[in-house]
Design a protein around this motif. Structure first.
Motif, short mmCIF file in Angstrom:
data_model
loop_
_atom_site.label_atom_id
_atom_site.label_comp_id
_atom_site.label_asym_id
_atom_site.label_seq_id
_atom_site.Cartn_x
_atom_site.Cartn_y
_atom_site.Cartn_z
N THR B 141 0.84 -1.19 0.00
CA THR B 141 0.00 0.00 0.00
C THR B 141 0.88 1.24 0.00
N TYR B 142 0.58 2.17 -0.88
CA TYR B 142 1.34 3.41 -0.98
C TYR B 142 0.40 4.58 -0.71
N VAL B 143 0.90 5.58 0.00
CA VAL B 143 0.14 6.82 0.16
C VAL B 143 0.78 7.85 -0.75
N ILE B 144 -0.06 8.44 -1.62
CA ILE B 144 0.45 9.41 -2.59
C ILE B 144 -0.22 10.75 -2.33
N ASP B 145 0.59 11.80 -2.21
CA ASP B 145 0.03 13.10 -1.84
C ASP B 145 -0.56 13.83 -3.05
N LYS B 146 -1.04 15.07 -2.80
CA LYS B 146 -1.75 15.81 -3.85
C LYS B 146 -0.88 16.15 -5.04
N GLN B 147 0.44 16.17 -4.81
CA GLN B 147 1.36 16.49 -5.92
C GLN B 147 1.81 15.21 -6.64
N ARG B 151 4.45 9.10 -0.35
CA ARG B 151 4.81 9.54 1.00
C ARG B 151 4.95 8.39 1.98
N TYR B 152 4.41 7.24 1.64
CA TYR B 152 4.43 6.13 2.58
C TYR B 152 4.32 4.84 1.81
N LYS B 153 5.02 3.83 2.31
CA LYS B 153 4.89 2.52 1.69
C LYS B 153 4.72 1.47 2.75
N GLN B 154 3.73 0.61 2.57
CA GLN B 154 3.50 -0.49 3.49
C GLN B 154 3.64 -1.79 2.71
N THR B 155 4.62 -2.62 3.10
CA THR B 155 4.74 -3.94 2.48
C THR B 155 4.01 -4.93 3.37
N GLY B 156 3.16 -5.74 2.78
CA GLY B 156 2.38 -6.69 3.56
C GLY B 156 1.05 -6.08 3.97
N ALA B 157 0.22 -6.90 4.60
CA ALA B 157 -1.14 -6.49 4.91
C ALA B 157 -1.19 -5.32 5.88
N VAL B 158 -2.13 -4.40 5.67
CA VAL B 158 -2.34 -3.34 6.66
C VAL B 158 -3.14 -3.93 7.82
N THR B 159 -2.88 -3.42 9.00
CA THR B 159 -3.57 -3.88 10.20
C THR B 159 -4.32 -2.68 10.79
N PRO B 160 -5.28 -2.91 11.69
CA PRO B 160 -5.97 -1.78 12.32
C PRO B 160 -4.98 -0.80 12.97
N ILE B 162 -1.84 -0.14 12.03
CA ILE B 162 -1.19 0.67 11.00
C ILE B 162 -2.14 1.75 10.50
N ILE B 163 -3.40 1.39 10.35
CA ILE B 163 -4.38 2.37 9.88
C ILE B 163 -4.52 3.51 10.88
N SER B 164 -4.69 3.17 12.17
CA SER B 164 -4.95 4.23 13.15
C SER B 164 -3.68 5.00 13.51
N ASP B 165 -2.52 4.33 13.50
CA ASP B 165 -1.29 5.01 13.92
C ASP B 165 -0.56 5.71 12.79
N LYS B 166 -0.67 5.16 11.60
CA LYS B 166 0.13 5.71 10.50
C LYS B 166 -0.71 6.29 9.38
N LEU B 167 -1.59 5.46 8.80
CA LEU B 167 -2.29 5.89 7.58
C LEU B 167 -3.22 7.07 7.83
N LEU B 168 -4.12 6.96 8.82
CA LEU B 168 -5.08 8.04 9.05
C LEU B 168 -4.40 9.37 9.41
N PRO B 169 -3.43 9.37 10.37
CA PRO B 169 -2.75 10.65 10.66
C PRO B 169 -2.05 11.24 9.43
N LEU B 170 -1.44 10.36 8.64
CA LEU B 170 -0.71 10.83 7.46
C LEU B 170 -1.67 11.44 6.43
N ILE B 171 -2.80 10.76 6.20
CA ILE B 171 -3.78 11.28 5.23
C ILE B 171 -4.29 12.64 5.69
N LYS B 172 -4.54 12.73 7.00
CA LYS B 172 -5.03 13.99 7.58
C LYS B 172 -4.00 15.11 7.36
N GLU B 173 -2.76 14.78 7.65
CA GLU B 173 -1.66 15.73 7.50
C GLU B 173 -1.52 16.21 6.05
N LEU B 174 -1.57 15.23 5.14
CA LEU B 174 -1.36 15.56 3.72
C LEU B 174 -2.55 16.31 3.13
#
Lengths: 162, 176
Positions: B141-147, B151-160, B162-174
């Motif tokens: 899973t990759y997080v890609i910003d507006k440009q 910004r982020y790469k996750q190898t292997g399955a995402v877990t709850p 990872i979502i709450s600690d990394k993905l959601l804060p990062l999406i909010k920030e971006l």
């Protein structure tokens, strides 16, 4: 003749043992290009089965990477360009012969460090061995004292005899 | 020098290494993870055909934060993370799915069976776009910003977690 046949059979067996994962359908028609592709593949690490080269590995991704290497060679890329194209995607991690940088400094200096460490330990052992010889020296002194005492005793005996 | 203590000292150093390494694994730093070189670089150029409705190309990333998820119908871990991705999509994340090295029929059947959390979904049949992203084991899973920068790469399955600690804060920030 028997011996000759034996050797031929052996070579054939060994050949199947070392014939690598590259599938016949991947190979290029041009033997020169194919040879270059094989050489490059041997130096690229498979990201899936991480201690094999993509030339050795049966992983699906390795197959894709081998095909990619060959496609690039056919387009006229140099060996270095092919390797760099994969480095751009997977990092220097894919090189089985990685360049010296911050992340590989321990890898490259490791053997030297271990050699120095081994040297220090070995020297330690020899130093203790020297300690043993000093103990031997003490024994020599003791021996001298003993001989001296024996001599004195003999002298005394001689005097007594007189 | 008390030489007879040396093996013990070496043993303790070795145990030290094991403890360090194991505690790193505990914190999610797996030895088999390859340090990603695509981070903070623009997403590679690609133009993939759709698995359903619309396809996906690099230009589509402009203007919104996108999660690109490589999955496949043959991948067991993808099924494991599927419910968490569905969860993430329900929280408003833009998910782009790329069906990696799969046949359209299998991919479509898999989505029909398990549900489709993706806003757009494309298929990468030969896996070349995956290689351009540096994919080596789905799911990734990759997080890609507006440009359009990764910004982020996750190898292997995402877990709850990872979502709450990394993905959601990062999406909010971006998204700021």
């Amino acid at each position: 003749m028997k011996r000759f046949l034996f050797i031929v059979t052996l070579v054939l067996c060994l050949h199947t043992a070392i014939s690598l994962a590259a599938r016949p359908d991947e190979m290029l028609a041009d033997p020169m290009l194919e040879a270059r592709a094989r050489e490059i593949s041997k130096e690229l690490r498979c990201p899936v089965c991480q201690n094999q080269s993509i030339d050795d590995s049966d992983a699906d991704l390795s197959h894709d990477l081998r095909v990619l290497v060959r496609q690039r060679l056919e387009k006229g890329d140099t060996d270095e360009q092919v390797k760099q194209s994969l480095v751009a995607r997977y990092g220097t991690y894919v090189l089985l012969n990685p360049p010296l940088d911050n992340t590989t400094i321990l890898l490259w200096s490791g053997p030297v460090l271990i050699l120095i460490f081994a040297f220090l330990i070995t020297r330690g052992f020899f130093k203790t061995a020297k300690l043993d010889t000093t103990e031997q020296d003490l024994l020599e002194e003791e021996k001298k004292r003993i001989f001296k005492m024996i001599d004195q005793e003999e002298e005394r005996e001689e005097e007594d005899d007189k | 020098m008390k030489l007879h203590l040396l093996p013990l000292a070496l043993f303790i150093i070795m145990i030290g290494f094991f403890v360090c390494r194991l505690s790193l694994i505990e914190r999610g730093n797996m030895p088999r993870d390859i340090p990603s070189v695509v981070l903070n670089k623009p997403a590679p150029g690609f133009n993939l055909p759709p698995l359903l409705k619309t396809g996906l190309k690099t230009a589509d990333f402009k203007g919104k934060v996108t999660l690109v998820n490589f999955f496949a119908s043959w991948c067991v871990d993808c099924l494991a993370e599927h419910k968490y991705l569905t969860d993430l999509a329900s929280k408003g994340a833009v998910l782009a799915g790329i069906d990696y090295k799969d046949t359209p029929a299998n991919g479509q059947a898999w989505l029909a069976k398990n549900g489709n959390p993706y806003n757009v979904i494309a298929i990468d049949r030969d896996g070349h776009t995956g290689i351009d992203f540096g994919v080596y084991g789905v799911p990734e899973t990759y997080v890609i910003d507006k440009q359009g920068i990764i910004r982020y790469k996750q190898t292997g399955a995402v877990t709850p977690e990872i979502i709450s600690d990394k993905l959601l804060p990062l999406i909010k920030e971006l998204n700021k």
